[in-house]
Write a protein that holds these residues in place. Structure first.
Motif, PDB file in Angstrom:
ATOM      1  N   UNK A  25       0.839  -1.196   0.000  1.00 15.14           N
ATOM      2  CA  UNK A  25       0.000   0.000   0.000  1.00 15.14           C
ATOM      3  C   UNK A  25       0.876   1.248   0.000  1.00 15.14           C
ATOM      4  N   UNK A  26       0.681   2.089  -0.994  1.00 12.42           N
ATOM      5  CA  UNK A  26       1.356   3.388  -1.043  1.00 12.42           C
ATOM      6  C   UNK A  26       0.534   4.377  -0.223  1.00 12.42           C
ATOM      7  N   UNK A  27       1.181   5.021   0.763  1.00 13.74           N
ATOM      8  CA  UNK A  27       0.440   5.915   1.655  1.00 13.74           C
ATOM      9  C   UNK A  27       0.822   7.377   1.480  1.00 13.74           C
ATOM     10  N   UNK A  28       1.925   7.647   0.772  1.00 12.18           N
ATOM     11  CA  UNK A  28       2.337   9.042   0.608  1.00 12.18           C
ATOM     12  C   UNK A  28       3.289   9.141  -0.570  1.00 12.18           C
ATOM     13  N   UNK A  29       3.418  10.360  -1.073  1.00 23.58           N
ATOM     14  CA  UNK A  29       4.376  10.654  -2.130  1.00 23.58           C
ATOM     15  C   UNK A  29       5.560  11.395  -1.525  1.00 23.58           C
ATOM     16  N   UNK A  30       6.740  11.156  -2.063  1.00 24.54           N
ATOM     17  CA  UNK A  30       7.956  11.792  -1.578  1.00 24.54           C
ATOM     18  C   UNK A  30       8.375  12.861  -2.575  1.00 24.54           C
ATOM     19  N   UNK A  31       8.761  14.028  -2.058  1.00 26.12           N
ATOM     20  CA  UNK A  31       9.164  15.139  -2.919  1.00 26.12           C
ATOM     21  C   UNK A  31      10.535  15.644  -2.514  1.00 26.12           C
ATOM     22  N   UNK A  32      11.251  16.183  -3.479  1.00 26.15           N
ATOM     23  CA  UNK A  32      12.426  16.985  -3.167  1.00 26.15           C
ATOM     24  C   UNK A  32      12.336  18.264  -3.985  1.00 26.15           C
ATOM     25  N   UNK A  33      13.280  19.155  -3.780  1.00 26.69           N
ATOM     26  CA  UNK A  33      13.245  20.430  -4.485  1.00 26.69           C
ATOM     27  C   UNK A  33      14.349  20.471  -5.521  1.00 26.69           C
ATOM     28  N   UNK A  34      14.042  21.078  -6.651  1.00 20.08           N
ATOM     29  CA  UNK A  34      15.028  21.236  -7.714  1.00 20.08           C
ATOM     30  C   UNK A  34      15.091  22.700  -8.112  1.00 20.08           C
ATOM     31  N   UNK A  35      16.178  23.068  -8.725  1.00 19.34           N
ATOM     32  CA  UNK A  35      16.342  24.422  -9.256  1.00 19.34           C
ATOM     33  C   UNK A  35      15.528  24.503 -10.541  1.00 19.34           C
ATOM     34  N   UNK A  36      14.414  25.227 -10.508  1.00 23.73           N
ATOM     35  CA  UNK A  36      13.515  25.260 -11.659  1.00 23.73           C
ATOM     36  C   UNK A  36      14.172  25.865 -12.881  1.00 23.73           C
ATOM     37  N   UNK A  37      15.109  26.794 -12.675  1.00 26.59           N
ATOM     38  CA  UNK A  37      15.759  27.422 -13.825  1.00 26.59           C
ATOM     39  C   UNK A  37      16.651  26.412 -14.542  1.00 26.59           C
ATOM     40  N   UNK A  55      -3.362   7.577   1.377  1.00 22.58           N
ATOM     41  CA  UNK A  55      -2.889   8.225   0.161  1.00 22.58           C
ATOM     42  C   UNK A  55      -3.838   9.349  -0.243  1.00 22.58           C
ATOM     43  N   UNK A  56      -5.144   9.120  -0.062  1.00 24.25           N
ATOM     44  CA  UNK A  56      -6.111  10.176  -0.355  1.00 24.25           C
ATOM     45  C   UNK A  56      -5.849  11.430   0.456  1.00 24.25           C
ATOM     46  N   UNK A  57      -5.541  11.256   1.739  1.00 16.81           N
ATOM     47  CA  UNK A  57      -5.264  12.407   2.597  1.00 16.81           C
ATOM     48  C   UNK A  57      -3.946  13.077   2.207  1.00 16.81           C
ATOM     49  N   UNK A  58      -2.959  12.282   1.792  1.00 18.81           N
ATOM     50  CA  UNK A  58      -1.679  12.881   1.402  1.00 18.81           C
ATOM     51  C   UNK A  58      -1.830  13.720   0.137  1.00 18.81           C
TER      52      UNK A  58
END
Length: 657
Positions: free
Chosen positions: A124-136, A199-202
């Protein structure tokens, strides 16, 4: 963050969208993982055990032409094939197959397990993982923020973190799913399966606009308790038409479904049925306020039909077997969320079902969906890199609508990992392009379903030429193998040679359908003449040309098999409707010209004088990529499009200065 496994693409959900997304990404060389709550329910047909239908059959043909798998699996599992709308023009002919529900799951799992680079996981996938990138540095606009969030993996319920360069979410009705049956309600993704609450709540925490939708399903009956003699039999086609262009390749004869074929049956409600529903409609969650989600207009529940159409004294439905090795029967047209005892009485009010035993009751299910205007044309969430959505999470309904989105999302996730430009289809190329354009431009306030009436150029977007329109794209993406490509090229060569023969060949003597000296094409343009009528004379001319050898062998065996007839029919349609097709070609060029006028990502709608505040906010939210897309947003007038066109130049000059 410590990752336990690393993949190029992760697909969440193994329904019809998830299977196509995972297969596409893996075939394009991506190390791909697909996560599902239950390995035994991959590609579950949770509602009607059928693939295709009006316009939906077009989508399946297009998925197949691009290199998807739904058509091939449906052909392998079909127990009744019918080509719909044959009494009308070829623009609306649509294939449909009743499938063996259990075998479809097994076959699709076999296909997934046999695909290199693809790993199937039960978790069961319960959340997504994010990181930050330099958009430019990532080539994104920088007006909003110098940093941009990228989806870089998923968190599993057992605590494992799986990394990915792109994630495709295809959760169907599982996000905060809630089932209703009369006064009873309980959390579930489908009957007997848990909802995906965490996952819905995330996803809610991401700040994406959401909507609450509803769909439903009818009771299932034990076929042994049905008196089949009381119903009108509906057999399949004697000469079936497959979904996949690859199903009959190289056999030199008629395509034969691998499974035993069965009949469905047609039945009708009685006055007693209608009276029972009217007496108990106050107990339906649809009318008590218990259900908040919006259901599909085109597929209403039986109680909704009776309330909305009180003048009708009879409603039709179909008894459809769910497989060859089960007695379970699906009642197509009797979707309901009435209490179980009312459903049982309703079923037994039908002649022939007086002793019918109900195996499963019907129910309605509410679920969360994301407003599809949050997506761009590649089905990527505009706010984030690496995150794609496909299927019912985007507000659509139907296995076919889900499959085509899954295919496109999987393709674009793979292209993003490679650092390549996204792949899109426009409204002139495919029903798939129409569906995605409708979703991202207009959004939806009810479960979206494809209809042929949504296509401006439906004579061009036929089922028979889907391969001609799209297979070159599939080949370029790496989804069409060498054998399939060679068969496609041979088919196109036969079609071109036949068109040349019809335009240049002439009747050598007066015939019942033409005069001496007329070309075959001139004769064929008459409404009453078909290419089958000309086939005997054409066969004589084809014998000397090796390119026609497969057709000649089939003709010599007797009646024209469906695959030969269908190839010839494509050429016939192009000749018969040449004038209309030319008009559509000119209209398509105009639309493409509008689509070619892009709207820069930095464009500021709030600075366009003459636009209402509401229109400015709508355009700023949807952020159409072209003037053509802007013109299809509800409420955006032609005058507004002209203003935007002018202000693009004004703002561009200011930006340059």
């Amino acid at each position: 963050m410590a990752f336990t496994e690393q993949f190029d693409v992760v697909v969440v959900g193994a329904g019809h969208a998830g299977c196509e997304a995972a297969m596409a990404a893996a075939r394009m060389g991506m190390r791909t993982a697909i996560f599902t709550l239950n390995l035994d329910l991959i590609a579950q047909m949770s509602c009607n055990p059928a693939i295709g239908g009006v316009a939906k059959g077009h989508l399946v043909r297009e998925v197949d032409a691009l290199g998807g798998v739904m058509g091939e699996v449906a052909d392998a599992c079909g127990i009744q094939f019918r080509l719909l709308n044959t009494s009308r023009g070829p623009a609306v002919w649509s294939p449909r197959a009743q499938c063996d529900k259990a075998l479809y799951r097994v076959k699709m799992r076999e296909v997934l397990e046999g695909q290199r680079n693809l790993f199937i996981k039960q978790a069961e996938v319960v959340d997504l993982v994010f990181d930050e990138i330099d958009s430019e540095s990532a080539g994104q606009r920088v007006s909003e923020s110098a940093m941009r969030r990228r989806c870089s993996g998923v968190l599993l319920r057992d605590g494992r973190v799986v990394s990915a360069k792109a994630v495709v979410v295809t959760t169907g009705t599982f996000l905060n799913g809630l089932i209703h049956c009369g006064e009873q309600q309980y959390a579930a993704g489908r009957s007997g399966e848990p909802a995906s609450v965490l996952l819905g709540e995330s996803l809610k925490r991401l700040g994406l606009r959401e909507c609450r939708l509803k769909t439903g399903t009818p009771p299932r009956l034990d076929g042994r308790t049905i008196d089949w003699t009381k119903f009108e039999e509906q057999p399949g086609d004697v000469d079936p038409t497959p979904f996949s262009f690859r199903s009959a390749e190289g056999d030199g004869g008629a395509w034969v479904p691998p499974l035993r074929q069965i009949s469905c049956h047609i039945a009708y409600t009685t006055p007693e049925t209608l009276a029972l529903i009217r007496e108990n409609v106050h107990r339906s969650p649809m009318y008590t306020g218990q259900i908040e989600g919006v259901g599909p207009r085109y597929c209403p529940s039986i109680e909704d039909k009776i309330v909305r159409f009180p003048e009708k004294t009879q409603h039709q439905f179909f008894l459809e077997p769910e497989g060859l090795n089960t007695h379970e029967v699906y009642i197509n047209g009797m979707s309901t969320s009435l209490p179980m005892e009312v459903q049982a009485a309703m079923v037994r009010s039908i002649p022939g079902l007086e002793a019918a035993e109900m195996l499963r009751p019907g129910y309605a299910i509410e679920y969360d969906a994301i407003d599809p205007t949050e997506l761009d044309r590649t089905l990527r969430v505009k706010q984030f890199d690496g995150l794609y959505l496909a299927g019912q999470i985007n507000g659509t309904s139907g296995y076919e609508e889900a499959a085509c989105q899954g295919l496109m999302a999987g393709i674009n996730a793979a292209l993003a990992v490679r650092g390549e430009r996204g792949f899109t289809l426009d409204r002139t190329e495919a029903y798939v392009g129409i569906l995605i354009d409708d979703l991202i431009s207009k959004g939806t306030n009810e479960p979206y379903r494809m209809f042929t009436s949504r296509a401006e150029f439906r004579l061009h977007l036929r089922i028979d030429n889907a391969d001609k329109r799209l297979t070159a794209h599939g080949r370029g993406l790496g989804l069409i193998g060498d054998a399939a490509w060679a068969a496609f090229a041979a088919k196109q060569a036969r079609g071109a040679a036949l068109a040349q023969m019809l335009e240049s060949g002439r009747l050598e003597a007066d015939a019942e359908f033409g005069a001496k000296g007329e070309t075959f094409a001139q004769v064929l343009r008459r409404p009453e003449i078909t290419v089958e009528m000309l086939a005997p004379m054409l066969r004589e001319r084809m014998g000397s040309d090796e390119i026609f050898a497969p057709w000649c062998a089939a003709m010599d065996a007797g009646a024209l098999p469906a695959w030969v007839r269908n190839e010839m029919k494509t050429v016939e349609t192009e000749i018969k409707y040449a004038g209309y097709l030319e008009q559509q070609r000119k209209s398509m060029e105009k639309l493409k010209k509008a689509e070619g006028q892009g709207i820069p990502e930095w464009f500021d709608y709030m600075a366009v004088g003459g636009l209402s505040r509401e229109m400015q906010e709508t355009l700023g939210r949807v952020r159409p990529m072209t003037l053509g897309q802007a013109s299809r947003i509800p409420g955006v007038t032609p005058a507004a499009v002209s203003l935007i066109h002018c202000f693009i130049e004004i703002q561009a000059r200011r930006k340059t200065a």
